[in-house]
Design a protein around this motif. Structure first.
Motif: not given
Length: 171
Positions: A72, A127, A141
């Motif tokens: 992340r 992301l 994504g």
């Protein structure tokens, strides 16, 4: 004739896992280069296409994952869809801790995320968003690059807590 099992009400963890393990899934490894410059990766079954316009995919990491925060924070990742011969690789990336990349052959993608040798397809993403999904996150994504690698291998699948393969359909 198939006999139906009685329905479980209320739903408990065991019943949920039992019922959902009846859904055959492919296996993918999500990879990124973390803030410390080292590769990070995790095996997932909860991977899906979301949208063609814009091109979006999703996967669902557990909140308890020690790898997910590293991916992340990277903000970019690759999805590596595994082939039938890559069961050991899936098992290696499914464990917690250790160097998951030990002995793994890969090349850096356009933004550095590891693209695993032998994968059926690789999908590079930024992301886009992270949504709450109970005890998991739903990671969206935005696809920035992708390739389907034309190989003679079958996909790796997971069904009722067991790995297997589904032969490719004749062309």
């Amino acid at each position: 004739m198939t006999t139906l099992s009685p329905l479980t009400n209320p739903v408990d963890d065991t019943a949920m896992k039992s019922a959902l393990s009846s859904f055959c899934t492919g296996v993918a490894v999500i990879t990124a280069v973390a803030d410390d410059g080292r590769p990070a990766g995790m095996a997932v079954q909860s991977f899906s296409s979301v949208s063609l316009d814009p091109p979006l995919i999703c996967f669902c990491p557990a909140h308890t994952s020690s790898t997910w925060p590293r991916i992340r924070a990277a903000g970019r990742f690759a999805v590596n869809i595994l082939s039938a011969g890559q069961e050991p690789l899936s098992r290696q990336f499914a464990v917690t801790g250790g160097d998951k990349f030990e002995g793994v052959r890969w090349t850096p993608g356009a933004h550095g995320a590891p693209l695993l040798d032998g994968a059926l397809a690789t999908i590079e993403c930024d992301l886009d968003d992270v949504l709450d999904g109970g005890d998991h996150a739903i990671a969206l994504g935005r696809v920035t690059a992708l390739a389907a690698h034309r190989t003679a291998t079958d996909p790796l699948v997971y069904f009722r807590r067991t790995y297997g393969r589904v032969p490719r359909a004749p062309r």
